[in-house]
Enzyme design. Structure first.
Site, mmCIF file in Angstrom:
data_model
loop_
_atom_site.group_PDB
_atom_site.id
_atom_site.type_symbol
_atom_site.label_atom_id
_atom_site.label_comp_id
_atom_site.label_asym_id
_atom_site.label_seq_id
_atom_site.Cartn_x
_atom_site.Cartn_y
_atom_site.Cartn_z
ATOM 1 N N THR A 38 1.072 -13.882 -6.259
ATOM 2 C CA THR A 38 0.294 -12.684 -5.952
ATOM 3 C C THR A 38 -0.763 -12.573 -7.050
ATOM 4 O O THR A 38 -0.523 -13.000 -8.183
ATOM 5 C CB THR A 38 1.148 -11.404 -5.959
ATOM 6 O OG1 THR A 38 1.638 -11.209 -7.279
ATOM 7 C CG2 THR A 38 2.300 -11.493 -5.004
ATOM 8 N N GLU A 69 4.142 -11.836 -0.189
ATOM 9 C CA GLU A 69 5.609 -11.874 -0.097
ATOM 10 C C GLU A 69 6.087 -12.089 1.341
ATOM 11 O O GLU A 69 7.270 -12.309 1.587
ATOM 12 C CB GLU A 69 6.200 -10.537 -0.605
ATOM 13 C CG GLU A 69 6.064 -10.296 -2.099
ATOM 14 C CD GLU A 69 4.701 -9.705 -2.509
ATOM 15 O OE1 GLU A 69 3.741 -9.824 -1.733
ATOM 16 O OE2 GLU A 69 4.612 -9.141 -3.611
ATOM 17 N N LYS A 100 -4.182 11.794 -6.459
ATOM 18 C CA LYS A 100 -3.348 12.994 -6.436
ATOM 19 C C LYS A 100 -4.152 14.156 -6.982
ATOM 20 O O LYS A 100 -4.406 14.242 -8.172
ATOM 21 C CB LYS A 100 -2.092 12.766 -7.268
ATOM 22 C CG LYS A 100 -1.283 11.619 -6.713
ATOM 23 C CD LYS A 100 -0.101 11.257 -7.576
ATOM 24 C CE LYS A 100 0.516 9.955 -7.076
ATOM 25 N NZ LYS A 100 -0.096 8.754 -7.645
ATOM 26 N N TRP A 118 -2.083 14.639 -1.779
ATOM 27 C CA TRP A 118 -2.615 13.282 -1.781
ATOM 28 C C TRP A 118 -3.934 13.185 -1.030
ATOM 29 O O TRP A 118 -4.100 13.799 0.032
ATOM 30 C CB TRP A 118 -1.623 12.329 -1.116
ATOM 31 C CG TRP A 118 -0.429 12.031 -1.964
ATOM 32 C CD1 TRP A 118 -0.026 12.721 -3.077
ATOM 33 C CD2 TRP A 118 0.509 10.988 -1.765
ATOM 34 N NE1 TRP A 118 1.110 12.150 -3.587
ATOM 35 C CE2 TRP A 118 1.456 11.089 -2.800
ATOM 36 C CE3 TRP A 118 0.647 9.975 -0.823
ATOM 37 C CZ2 TRP A 118 2.537 10.207 -2.903
ATOM 38 C CZ3 TRP A 118 1.696 9.105 -0.931
ATOM 39 C CH2 TRP A 118 2.639 9.220 -1.967
HETATM 40 P P1 ADP Z 1 -2.784 -9.314 -3.751
HETATM 41 O O1 ADP Z 1 -3.275 -7.897 -3.523
HETATM 42 O O2 ADP Z 1 -1.872 -9.461 -4.894
HETATM 43 O O3 ADP Z 1 -3.826 -10.322 -3.609
HETATM 44 P P2 ADP Z 1 -1.729 -9.688 -1.148
HETATM 45 O O4 ADP Z 1 -2.819 -10.478 -0.599
HETATM 46 O O5 ADP Z 1 -0.350 -10.082 -0.919
HETATM 47 O O6 ADP Z 1 -1.789 -9.634 -2.636
HETATM 48 O O7 ADP Z 1 -1.998 -8.208 -0.789
HETATM 49 C C1 ADP Z 1 -1.114 -7.447 -0.073
HETATM 50 C C2 ADP Z 1 -1.609 -6.042 -0.013
HETATM 51 O O8 ADP Z 1 -2.917 -5.990 0.528
HETATM 52 C C3 ADP Z 1 -0.782 -5.161 0.873
HETATM 53 O O9 ADP Z 1 0.361 -4.697 0.222
HETATM 54 C C4 ADP Z 1 -1.766 -4.065 1.217
HETATM 55 O O10 ADP Z 1 -1.829 -3.096 0.199
HETATM 56 C C5 ADP Z 1 -3.078 -4.788 1.256
HETATM 57 N N1 ADP Z 1 -3.429 -5.101 2.645
HETATM 58 C C6 ADP Z 1 -3.255 -6.249 3.298
HETATM 59 N N2 ADP Z 1 -3.719 -6.155 4.559
HETATM 60 C C7 ADP Z 1 -4.195 -4.904 4.707
HETATM 61 C C8 ADP Z 1 -4.793 -4.170 5.774
HETATM 62 N N3 ADP Z 1 -5.017 -4.711 6.954
HETATM 63 N N4 ADP Z 1 -5.133 -2.900 5.545
HETATM 64 C C9 ADP Z 1 -4.928 -2.318 4.343
HETATM 65 N N5 ADP Z 1 -4.375 -2.951 3.302
HETATM 66 C C10 ADP Z 1 -4.010 -4.222 3.478
#
Ligand code: ADP
Length: 553
Positions: free
Chosen positions: A181, A326, A436, A441
């Site tokens: 990640t 994940e 917040k 929120w």
């Molecule tokens: P990183 O942010 O570490 O690069 P990821 O690519 O695994 O890791 O990101 C996952 C996160 O990205 C999710 O937990 C969510 O917050 C955000 N995310 C992914 N797809 C979407 C979406 N379609 N809309 C909003 N948020 C998203």
């Protein structure tokens, strides 16, 4: 009784080679457009596996890649895992100290690197961190000048090898892939993908409840292959027997438009900023997008305005998807249910702008602050938890992080969501990005979407800035469109937010910037803005007296 073989990638390659030998794999490389068929592809995958064998890669060893999207990278996708190794895609946009941490933590034996990224990798090279790396393979037919040692070019590496390889019977729990990640906070966390995780993710994303891939499709993943296996598309496209189009290093909107037009792309995928860029390009330039049916948008929320524009102006369906590293990574897709196609357009777009329905095979729950499970009423929001065959249950060698983010097999996603009566998940915010104000929120995501729908805005992000009285107040960081008048734009944006949301959601300040900082995966990097504006100066004395929910609305 178990099946005779485990759930592995091997049959996908076998099927594509035997049943779709003439379907093409096209890629834009530094050497120009390259094209060949599945039959030729599969031969080279065999050659690469033999070469990796020859280089001493053994069952369980990690093979790192530091590459963009192209056919050679795609060859590693099947060769390394199917011989029993583990494909570890490294994000070349990460800062050097993260690259060092990742290579050391994963103990990669070999790293395959793009010519244009050799210098970056050499810059990150550190003898101790790279101690496990025995060889670098440059993705081309020559080796550029570099301070790296033990470097060979890919074509010589595989050139003399046999095209047949005796693929082993692997167990389903054999680690096959790995991705970190991007670590918006702290060190990157490694996620391992087993053969059966990749298999089940592929099988789940193929049908209509997933991406709906067919052999007639021409699939162009713009989402990088260094990030969560380009959302699994190299695997699923192969399983479908569809044509692949890889856009190569740093594709511009013009490159994407011409690949769509020339290769007849039917389905493409990437983060929202890519499509905002394409829309902007299309305003000034002609391109024939008539082959294109679907754009899968994920990684960050797909703005409703983007969904609307692609539908109305280009007759292209946006399939909004949500996922995480994940989760291999796809979790939900916002496909309309039967009957919803006839809804008024705005209602349809509202549904499509949600993150959508869980794909079959996964389970989810929404958990409130007190640990209680929340109803699906479109109102109550809490943290989304998911579990299923392609969701990991741990981080690689990180017991404390595992303890924090997982609970009885559930992944605690850190995403704050509502779920409506029909089961559509809507991400309200990432837990750490929620603003917040006065004990209530404010969703930064919703504000961003509203701002980006305004003609005068090219990009916008909203961050909570500390405030003595209200705890936090929203500040909008806006990249104005070329044509915008900055003076009137500020007032217009604040008024627009007030008319669409509770008044206390209106940003206390609108700051014009040239570019929104982005993370290594192309998402808005709010951390940079937060660090830059971590005092009250921006919002001091500006919050309205009624910047709390009960004072109005
Ligand atoms: P990183 O942010 O570490 O690069 P990821 O690519 O695994 O890791 O990101 C996952 C996160 O990205 C999710 O937990 C969510 O917050 C955000 N995310 C992914 N797809 C979407 C979406 N379609 N809309 C909003 N948020 C998203």
């Amino acid at each position: 009784m178990p099946g005779a073989t485990a759930q592995t990638l091997r049959p996908f390659l076998w099927r594509a080679r035997r049943m779709f030998p003439d379907r093409e794999v096209v890629s834009r490389t530094h050497e120009g457009i390259h094209r060949y068929t599945y039959a030729e592809y599969a031969d080279r995958v065999g050659q690469l596996a033999n070469a990796l064998d020859g280089a001493g890669v053994e069952r369980g060893d990690r093979v790192g890649t530091f590459c963009w999207n192209h056919h050679r990278h795609y060859e590693t996708y099947f060769a390394a895992p199917s011989m029993g190794g583990q494909l570890h895609t490294i994000n070349p946009l990460l800062p050097d100290h993260h690259v060092q941490y990742i290579v050391e933590n994963a103990a990669d034996r070999i790293i395959l690197v793009d010519p244009s990224l050799v210098e970056k990798l050499a810059g990150a090279y550190d003898e101790e961190a790279f101690a496990s790396v025995e060889q670098f393979v440059v993705m081309g037919s020559e080796v550029p000048d570099t301070s790296l040692e033990n470097v060979v070019d890919y074509e010589s590496f595989i050139g003399d090898e046999d095209a047949t390889y005796d693929w082993p019977d692997l167990p389903g729990d054999q680690p096959a892939g790995m991705c970190y990640t991007s670590g918006t906070t702290g060190k990157p966390k490694g996620v391992e993908y087993t053969q059966e995780m990749l298999w089940s993710h592929t099988m789940a994303t193929l049908p209509e409840a997933g991406l709906d891939l067919r052999s007639s499709d021409v699939v162009m993943p713009v989402v990088p292959m260094f990030h969560v296996n380009a959302w699994g598309m190299p695997f699923s496209t192969t399983a479908a027997g569809a044509k692949h189009v890889y856009p190569g290093p740093s594709p511009s909107p013009a490159d994407l438009a011409s690949l769509i037009e020339e290769e007849g792309v039917t389905l493409t995928a990437g983060v929202p900023t890519v499509w905002l860029g394409l829309l902007e390009y299309l305003e000034e330039n002609d391109a024939d997008l008539s082959s294109l049916e679907t754009i899968v948008i994920g990684g960050s929320a797909a703005p409703k305005s983007v969904i609307r524009r692609f539908d109305e102006e280009y007759d292209v369906d946006v399939l909004h998807a949500w996922g995480m590293t994940e989760m291999s990574p796809i979790g939900t897709v916002a496909r309309l249910k039967p009957g919803m196609e006839s809804l008024p357009a705005e209602e349809r777009y509202d549904k499509q702008a949600k993150q959508g329905l869980l794909i079959p095979g996964l389970e989810m729950r929404v958990v409130g602050d007190g640990g209680e499970e929340l109803p699906w009423d479109g109102e109550a929001f809490g943290e989304l938890h998911v579990r299923g065959p392609w969701v990991t249950t741990e981080y690689f060698e990180r017991p404390e992080a595992t303890e924090e983010d997982f609970e009885d097999g559930w992944l605690k996603t850190g995403d704050v969501v509502t779920v409506d009566e029909e089961g559509y998940v809507k991400i309200v915010d990432r837990a750490k990005d929620v603003i917040k104000s006065g004990g209530e929120w404010i969703s930064s995501v919703e504000l961003e979407n509203a701002l980006m729908a305004h003609d005068g805005v090219a990009e916008a992000t909203v961050v909570g800035v500390p405030h003595q009285r209200w705890q936090e107040r929203p500040v909008a960081f806006v990249v104005p469109a070329a044509s915008a008048d900055e003076e009137s734009l500020k007032t217009e944006l604040v008024e627009m937010v007030k008319s669409e949301f509770p008044k206390w959601w209106a940003p206390d300040e609108v700051v014009f910037i040239e570019e929104v900082p982005k993370t290594a995966t192309g998402k808005f990097d709010k951390k940079v803005l937060r660090n830059q504006y971590d005092d009250e100066s921006l919002v001091e004395g500006k919050a309205p007296e009624d910047a709390a929910p009960d004072a109005n609305d």
